[in-house]
Design a protein around this motif. Structure first.
Motif, PDB file in Angstrom:
ATOM      1  N   ILE A 273     -12.145 -91.526  49.317  1.00 55.44           N
ATOM      2  CA  ILE A 273     -13.147 -91.277  48.276  1.00 55.44           C
ATOM      3  C   ILE A 273     -12.457 -91.401  46.924  1.00 55.44           C
ATOM      4  O   ILE A 273     -11.664 -90.542  46.537  1.00 55.44           O
ATOM      5  CB  ILE A 273     -13.789 -89.879  48.427  1.00 55.44           C
ATOM      6  CG1 ILE A 273     -14.441 -89.747  49.798  1.00 55.44           C
ATOM      7  CG2 ILE A 273     -14.806 -89.643  47.316  1.00 55.44           C
ATOM      8  CD1 ILE A 273     -14.922 -88.340  50.114  1.00 55.44           C
TER       9      ILE A 273
ATOM     10  N   THR B  61     -16.171 -95.552  47.656  1.00 52.53           N
ATOM     11  CA  THR B  61     -15.653 -94.921  48.871  1.00 52.53           C
ATOM     12  C   THR B  61     -15.446 -96.007  49.910  1.00 52.53           C
ATOM     13  O   THR B  61     -16.353 -96.812  50.168  1.00 52.53           O
ATOM     14  CB  THR B  61     -16.624 -93.853  49.407  1.00 52.53           C
ATOM     15  OG1 THR B  61     -16.659 -92.765  48.483  1.00 52.53           O
ATOM     16  CG2 THR B  61     -16.178 -93.332  50.768  1.00 52.53           C
TER      17      THR B  61
ATOM     18  N   CYS C  21     -14.396 -96.989  53.881  1.00 53.12           N
ATOM     19  CA  CYS C  21     -14.333 -96.517  55.258  1.00 53.12           C
ATOM     20  C   CYS C  21     -13.778 -97.647  56.116  1.00 53.12           C
ATOM     21  O   CYS C  21     -14.304 -98.762  56.096  1.00 53.12           O
ATOM     22  CB  CYS C  21     -15.717 -96.111  55.765  1.00 53.12           C
ATOM     23  SG  CYS C  21     -16.450 -94.724  54.867  1.00 53.12           S
TER      24      CYS C  21
ATOM     25  N   GLY D 278     -18.428 -92.742  44.353  1.00 54.74           N
ATOM     26  CA  GLY D 278     -17.126 -92.171  44.039  1.00 54.74           C
ATOM     27  C   GLY D 278     -17.301 -90.806  43.414  1.00 54.74           C
ATOM     28  O   GLY D 278     -18.392 -90.445  42.967  1.00 54.74           O
TER      29      GLY D 278
ATOM     30  N   GLY E 252     -17.365 -85.547  44.870  1.00 63.23           N
ATOM     31  CA  GLY E 252     -16.482 -85.821  45.999  1.00 63.23           C
ATOM     32  C   GLY E 252     -16.873 -85.046  47.241  1.00 63.23           C
ATOM     33  O   GLY E 252     -16.893 -85.594  48.359  1.00 63.23           O
TER      34      GLY E 252
END
Length: 515
Positions: free
Chosen positions: A157, A162, A164, A181, A287
């Motif tokens: 993050i 972000t 993954c 973000g 976050g």
């Protein structure tokens, strides 16, 4: 030597050849913080010797039109100037600086990058979200090696996005990048500083929907463990530990307790979470919201926290570029396979282009990196034929520029696309518009060399060219061919007759001589 290996023994196959004791530096222009890591290369390993971090909050200055506030620009340039002082004595080929989400979203990235590069004293690359994800995974994988055949989920993050990733070993298998973000999400949902349960639930629903775009595919693939990278995940792990909910990991049962305590503050400036630093307080709400959404959508129960992030991945990526593991070459090979490129023809064009390059590199001050880019462009120049023969250079350039190609920055893809676009026919005035001024001389010169190599092999002949000598003096390029060989090829003669006029658009004055 493989069919598509680089011809010539006097040039290494990579721009980076390290010796024990050499220093490498990675500069990460994140949307929240700017980081720099300096490491020493010893016995094939990296030993960190210095770290610098400054909270610039680049995403805080981004407006809806893709502009960046003067205050944030000043913060960024002052930080980069300090970083530049630290890396001043490190050779430029051993430094890599990368900008991420906020710079990707600027309406005019060059208006920021030019003064930023001046402040740092080094070129700055902009990478795509998926390339950022690959580098993040690489950093985590080296810091915390996994067991053989084990799948791992990594979540990072950042300030503006972000990432993954699911990977195995050092290879990222699945990569996703979301426009979420900690800085951007805090501004988006809590811009007035107020924290309420209703607002949180509405935001959580919206953010969770972003993860659900790929959650089913990720859960079907599965993973053996989950790791969080970068500052936000580290901060939440420290909060969980300080609240005695975990020993530093993040677990599903802990997140609601952290969230309830955060919302109890009522306002962002009143947040009082144990273990939370003052500089992280203004962005922790966004976050935490993102992490709760990720846990919900992906069905996570537990996530360990890594100290490594993209900057460590950048260092290890530089090591890969210094050996046989340059991911860019694997990406080019994959594109060749995917688009059915004629490998023998690509190899012929590549060999001739590099033969010309080696003759003029000194006079034109071209680098080994330039040689590698010319090699890759030669391998990919016919990529567009799969789409259509008419204007295939246009189709090929579009694919090269707009496909996520592992290992390449945006500028590198634009450079490669410009070479593919200009390897035949007229050179459009807009061909190099996307590139910064510092790259223009090299890309025009390489285009001239690639054009000649393509012309030499237009007939797809397997026979070698008996004589091919080149020399350069300023903007003048002279190419000498065997007279009898050239006379036996009227099509090539006709092509070469018209080439000086076309090449003038590259700023190159071409002269063909026969001897």
């Amino acid at each position: 030597m493989s069919e598509l290996s680089l011809p010539g023994e006097d040039f290494p196959t990579s721009a980076l050849a390290l010796r024990d004791g050499d220093l490498l530096a990675a500069v990460d222009l994140g949307s929240n913080s700017f980081h720099m890591v300096v490491a020493q290369y010893l016995l094939g390993q990296l030993r960190v010797v210095d770290r610098l971090r400054e909270q610039v909050r680049l995403a805080e200055g981004l407006d809806g039109r893709g502009g960046l506030s003067a205050e944030v620009r000043t913060r960024a340039f002052e930080c980069l100037s300090r970083f530049g002082q630290r890396i001043r004595d490190i050779p430029p080929q051993q430094i890599r600086a990368i900008a991420t989400n906020t710079v990707r979203r600027l309406a005019s990235p060059q208006s920021f990058l030019m003064p930023a590069e001046s402040a740092l004293g080094h070129a700055i690359e902009v990478v795509s979200g998926r390339e950022e994800a690959r580098l993040i995974y690489l950093g985590v994988a080296h810091a915390q090696p996994s067991r053989p055949n084990e799948l791992r989920l990594v979540i990072d993050i950042g300030g503006g996005s972000t990432e993954c990733i699911i990977g195995s070993g050092f290879e990222a298998i699945e990569r996703e990048s979301l426009q979420l973000g900690c800085v951007a999400t805090t501004r988006r949902f809590f811009g007035d500083g107020k924290l309420t349960r209703r607002r949180w639930q509405e935001a959580l629903t919206e953010v969770t929907a972003e993860f659900q775009q790929f959650a089913a595919a990720y859960r079907a693939l599965g993973w053996d463990d989950a790791i969080g990278a970068s500052g936000t995940n580290k901060a939440i792990g420290e909060i969980c530990a300080a609240m005695k909910l975990t020993k530093g990991a993040v677990i599903a049962d802990a997140l609601p307790q952290v969230r309830d305590r955060l919302l109890g503050a009522g306002r962002i400036d009143a947040i009082d979470l144990p273990g939370l630093s003052a500089d992280r307080r203004p962005v922790i709400a966004g976050g935490l919201l993102i992490l709760e959404a990720a846990f919900d959508a992906l069905g996570l129960q537990r996530m360990m926290v890594s100290k490594a992030a993209m900057r460590e991945g950048m260092l290890h990526d530089m090591l890969g570029r210094g050996g046989a593991d340059d991911p860019r070459d694997a990406s080019v090979a994959a594109l060749m396979l995917r688009y059915g490129i004629d490998k023998p023809q690509a190899a012929r064009v590549e060999a001739t282009a590099l033969r010309l390059f080696d003759d003029v590199a000194g006079a034109w001050n071209l680098s080994i990196d330039d040689r590698l880019m010319l090699s890759r462009a030669a391998r990919l120049h016919e990529l567009g034929l799969t789409i259509a023969h008419s204007q295939y250079q246009v189709h090929g350039a579009y694919v090269v520029e707009h496909t996520d190609i592992s290992g390449f920055s945006r500028q590198q893809q634009q450079f490669l696309a410009a070479l593919v676009r200009t390897h035949r026919r007229k050179v459009p005035k807009s061909a190099f518009d996307a590139l910064p001024d510092r790259l223009l001389p090299a890309v025009r010169q390489l285009s001239a060399l690639l054009r000649l190599a393509v012309l030499m092999h237009r007939a797809h002949e397997a026979d070698p060219i008996p004589r091919l000598d080149a020399s350069a003096d300023g903007d003048r390029l002279t190419v000498t061919l065997d007279r009898r060989w050239l006379a036996a090829r009227p099509l090539l003669n006709a092509d070469l007759d018209g080439e000086p006029a076309d090449m003038a658009a590259l700023g190159v004055r071409l002269r063909i001589a026969a001897d």
